[in-house]
Design a protein around this motif. Structure first.
Motif, PDB file in Angstrom:
ATOM      1  N   MET A  47     104.687 -43.266  34.641  1.00 31.18           N
ATOM      2  CA  MET A  47     106.134 -43.298  34.437  1.00 31.18           C
ATOM      3  C   MET A  47     106.488 -44.145  33.208  1.00 31.18           C
ATOM      4  O   MET A  47     107.372 -43.768  32.427  1.00 31.18           O
ATOM      5  N   MET A  48     105.795 -45.265  33.007  1.00 34.86           N
ATOM      6  CA  MET A  48     106.068 -46.089  31.827  1.00 34.86           C
ATOM      7  C   MET A  48     105.829 -45.296  30.546  1.00 34.86           C
ATOM      8  O   MET A  48     106.627 -45.366  29.603  1.00 34.86           O
ATOM      9  N   LEU A  49     104.749 -44.530  30.509  1.00 33.02           N
ATOM     10  CA  LEU A  49     104.474 -43.719  29.327  1.00 33.02           C
ATOM     11  C   LEU A  49     105.562 -42.669  29.110  1.00 33.02           C
ATOM     12  O   LEU A  49     105.947 -42.394  27.971  1.00 33.02           O
ATOM     13  N   ASP A  54     109.200 -39.046  26.653  1.00 35.02           N
ATOM     14  CA  ASP A  54     109.223 -37.965  27.632  1.00 35.02           C
ATOM     15  C   ASP A  54     108.564 -36.714  27.042  1.00 35.02           C
ATOM     16  O   ASP A  54     108.523 -36.532  25.832  1.00 35.02           O
ATOM     17  N   GLY A  55     108.060 -35.867  27.920  1.00 34.47           N
ATOM     18  CA  GLY A  55     107.504 -34.587  27.479  1.00 34.47           C
ATOM     19  C   GLY A  55     106.079 -34.656  26.968  1.00 34.47           C
ATOM     20  O   GLY A  55     105.632 -33.751  26.265  1.00 34.47           O
ATOM     21  N   LEU A  61      98.718 -38.179  28.275  1.00 29.93           N
ATOM     22  CA  LEU A  61      98.802 -39.204  29.313  1.00 29.93           C
ATOM     23  C   LEU A  61      97.409 -39.690  29.703  1.00 29.93           C
ATOM     24  O   LEU A  61      97.171 -40.892  29.818  1.00 29.93           O
ATOM     25  N   GLY A  62      96.498 -38.741  29.916  1.00 30.21           N
ATOM     26  CA  GLY A  62      95.136 -39.101  30.296  1.00 30.21           C
ATOM     27  C   GLY A  62      94.452 -39.944  29.244  1.00 30.21           C
ATOM     28  O   GLY A  62      93.742 -40.904  29.555  1.00 30.21           O
ATOM     29  N   SER A  63      94.674 -39.611  27.981  1.00 29.54           N
ATOM     30  CA  SER A  63      94.074 -40.357  26.884  1.00 29.54           C
ATOM     31  C   SER A  63      94.597 -41.791  26.843  1.00 29.54           C
ATOM     32  O   SER A  63      93.821 -42.745  26.726  1.00 29.54           O
ATOM     33  N   ARG A  64      95.896 -41.959  26.952  1.00 31.74           N
ATOM     34  CA  ARG A  64      96.486 -43.305  26.905  1.00 31.74           C
ATOM     35  C   ARG A  64      96.063 -44.164  28.089  1.00 31.74           C
ATOM     36  O   ARG A  64      95.905 -45.374  27.968  1.00 31.74           O
ATOM     37  N   ILE A  99     104.749 -32.799  30.722  1.00 35.44           N
ATOM     38  CA  ILE A  99     105.329 -33.518  31.857  1.00 35.44           C
ATOM     39  C   ILE A  99     106.693 -34.060  31.428  1.00 35.44           C
ATOM     40  O   ILE A  99     106.785 -34.789  30.433  1.00 35.44           O
ATOM     41  N   GLN A 100     107.718 -33.699  32.180  1.00 36.78           N
ATOM     42  CA  GLN A 100     109.088 -34.108  31.867  1.00 36.78           C
ATOM     43  C   GLN A 100     109.656 -34.940  33.015  1.00 36.78           C
ATOM     44  O   GLN A 100     109.447 -34.617  34.182  1.00 36.78           O
ATOM     45  N   LEU A 101     110.383 -35.992  32.657  1.00 36.73           N
ATOM     46  CA  LEU A 101     111.100 -36.769  33.668  1.00 36.73           C
ATOM     47  C   LEU A 101     112.274 -35.971  34.216  1.00 36.73           C
ATOM     48  O   LEU A 101     112.932 -35.238  33.471  1.00 36.73           O
ATOM     49  N   THR A 102     112.528 -36.114  35.488  1.00 32.47           N
ATOM     50  CA  THR A 102     113.760 -35.584  36.088  1.00 32.47           C
ATOM     51  C   THR A 102     114.822 -36.687  35.988  1.00 32.47           C
ATOM     52  O   THR A 102     114.513 -37.828  35.600  1.00 32.47           O
TER      53      THR A 102
END
Length: 153
Positions: A47-49, A54-55, A61-64, A99-102
């Motif tokens: 969520m922090m990332l 966003d997006g 995400l996996g890399s970070r 991946i997008q935040l709602t």
């Protein structure tokens, strides 16, 4: 080398144990605050990332986070089921999932500031101490993540 630690099998001499104990203590301190948000610590990291940008793709995400897709995919499915993110195949590359935040996911960001404030208070460090420790831990991570060469240079 006289200026390097000597090999030892005593627990208190192990850097790995000091890191393990510190990691467990910090994660345990986060747990009640994250429980209120309905997140596990790894979910909080994702969520922090996404609050940063966003997006992002699953690969980004996996890399970070240094997580493989086998670990990240179930975590993202749980965030999706909780209504915090959505997953969509990218139009420009159907192999990639964005991946997008709602709205609910975005709303948690304000609570995350409270978590950060509480953790900084619990650490009781100056800015210099905080930045120095982060730098040292990043250096440690880089060194042990490199080609496996154990020499310092």
């Amino acid at each position: 080398m006289p200026d390097t630690p000597q090999p030892s099998v005593e627990l208190d001499d192990q850097l790995c144990f000091a890191l393990y104990a510190a990691s467990r203590a910090v994660t345990a301190r986060y747990r009640p605050m994250l429980d209120k948000m309905g997140l596990t610590y790894p979910q909080y990291l994702v969520m922090m990332l996404l609050w940063e940008e966003d997006g992002q793709t699953v690969g980004q995400l996996g890399s970070r986070l240094a997580l493989d897709s086998g670990t990240l995919s179930p975590l993202l499915k749980r965030l999706t089921a909780a209504g915090l993110v959505t997953r969509h195949r990218r139009v420009d590359d159907e192999r990639s999932v964005s991946i997008q935040l709602t709205a609910a996911g975005r709303e948690l960001e304000s609570q995350a500031f409270e978590v950060s404030r509480d953790m900084i208070g619990a650490l009781g460090m100056t800015i210099a101490e905080f930045d120095h420790l982060k730098g040292e831990l990043r250096t440690l991570t880089d060194r042990v993540s490199s080609d496996g060469n154990s020499s310092p240079n």
